[in-house]
Structures are given as structure tokens and as C-alpha cells.
Design an enzyme around this catalytic site. Sequence first.
Site, PDB file in Angstrom:
ATOM      1  N   ASP A 148       0.859  -1.186   0.000  1.00 47.65           N
ATOM      2  CA  ASP A 148       0.000   0.000   0.000  1.00 47.65           C
ATOM      3  C   ASP A 148       0.895   1.236   0.000  1.00 47.65           C
ATOM      4  OD1 ASP A 148      -2.364  -1.507   0.147  1.00 47.65           O
ATOM      5  OD2 ASP A 148      -2.241  -1.617   2.330  1.00 47.65           O
ATOM      6  N   ASP A 179      -7.132  -1.391  -4.364  1.00 45.60           N
ATOM      7  CA  ASP A 179      -8.181  -1.073  -3.394  1.00 45.60           C
ATOM      8  C   ASP A 179      -9.147  -0.041  -3.964  1.00 45.60           C
ATOM      9  OD1 ASP A 179      -6.913  -2.761  -1.582  1.00 45.60           O
ATOM     10  OD2 ASP A 179      -5.755  -1.140  -0.681  1.00 45.60           O
TER      11      ASP A 179
END
Length: 220
Positions: A148, A179
Site C-alpha cells: 500500500d 483497493d
Amino acid sequence: MTTKLKFLTFLTGGLLVLDQASKVWTVQALRYSGPPLPPPDKLSIHGPMEGLTALGHSLSSPREIELIPGLLSFIHAQNPGAAGGMFNNFEFRLMVFYTFTAIAVGVLLNMYKQLADDDRFQTATIALILSGALGNFIDRVHKSTVTDFVRVYTENPSIVAWLRDKGLPPEYPTWNVADACIVVGVAMYLIQYLIFERDKDIKVTGDNPLDRESDSSKAR
């Protein structure tokens, strides 16, 4: 090749390349300085640190790149679990994630088969969710954790105080392109079936289900 297959292939492939390229860039451009990573898992090709090394991770890289001070920046985070850190310490988390991905892909492909050839909105919806699921799946297969990098937060004292008063954190869980694709795809799915499909039923039948419920409550 049908129109919807070309559209699905192009959009899914493009988003998947963008997701993977952004993750490789994150590993190479930013230093990981988060909590200790989990040990290697038999269901992934590399352990987390081995996977980062294979992608060219450098300990001399900066820790963070600020885009909007006090609001938005890029950092290097590794998530061994799901959104918000769920299943981080669960021993069989990869088996759960792999099973869920397989089921999700099967459901999405079944939905795709039922679409009209010119239905680009729902095809885009499926492409977004599919590319997001596959993007994070590739990460887990490679090194058992998901990279991330987008950090959204606030350091404004009044906003921080308001958020904490509401029981909310001043920083959103770090996320990635995959995401974002899943969130946008799910939102489009809800819009399709809660708004467009309802409007279609009203046009066909000339009757609004919400009006029926209102009339029924008045009768009681």
C-alpha cells in the site's frame, strides 16, 4: 472477439498494469519502516522481505513523499491482512484470501456472461472489481503481503479533535490502486442496481415500488 470482451480485457489489463507498476515503484522509491513483517508463508513464492529485495527495495530511499502537507502523501506500507489490518495474525489468512479471490472471480465472470454486448457500464464495473482482486492476489502470491502507498490523513487540531470525538481515526488506512478499483467498482454496482435498475422497473411497469409501500402504510 465481442465488444464487451475487448472492453473488459483492455480495462482490466490496463488497471492491473497500473496497480503493479505503482507497487513496484513504491518498493523501489520508498523505504519500508513499518512494523516487523510476518515470516515466510508456504503459500507464497517469497517471504515478505525476500519479495521486497527481489523487487529492488533500498534502505537508503526516503520514508515518505509529501504531496499535500498534512493531507496526502506516499509512503511504503505492507499489509499482511485485509482492509484495516483484519486477519493480520491469522495463520491461514492466505488460504482464506486465495479462496475468496477464486470465488469472487467466478462470480464476476458469471455476471459478465449475462451482460449485453453493448453494456459498457456494467462491464467497467466488473473490470474494476476484477482488476482490484487480481492485483492484490498477485502481491500475496509473490510475497504474502500487499503493498500500500497512498496515505490520507489530517494534522489539523480541530479536525483531529472532531474525528476522535466521533470515534474516528485522523488517518485513513493506507491503500493502493487495486483497493481504489474495488471501492469504485462496488459503488458503481450499487448505483446500477439501486438506481438504474429501479428506474428501469418503473418505466416498464409504470409503478414505483416506493409508492406502493407508502400507500400500504397509509392504508394501515
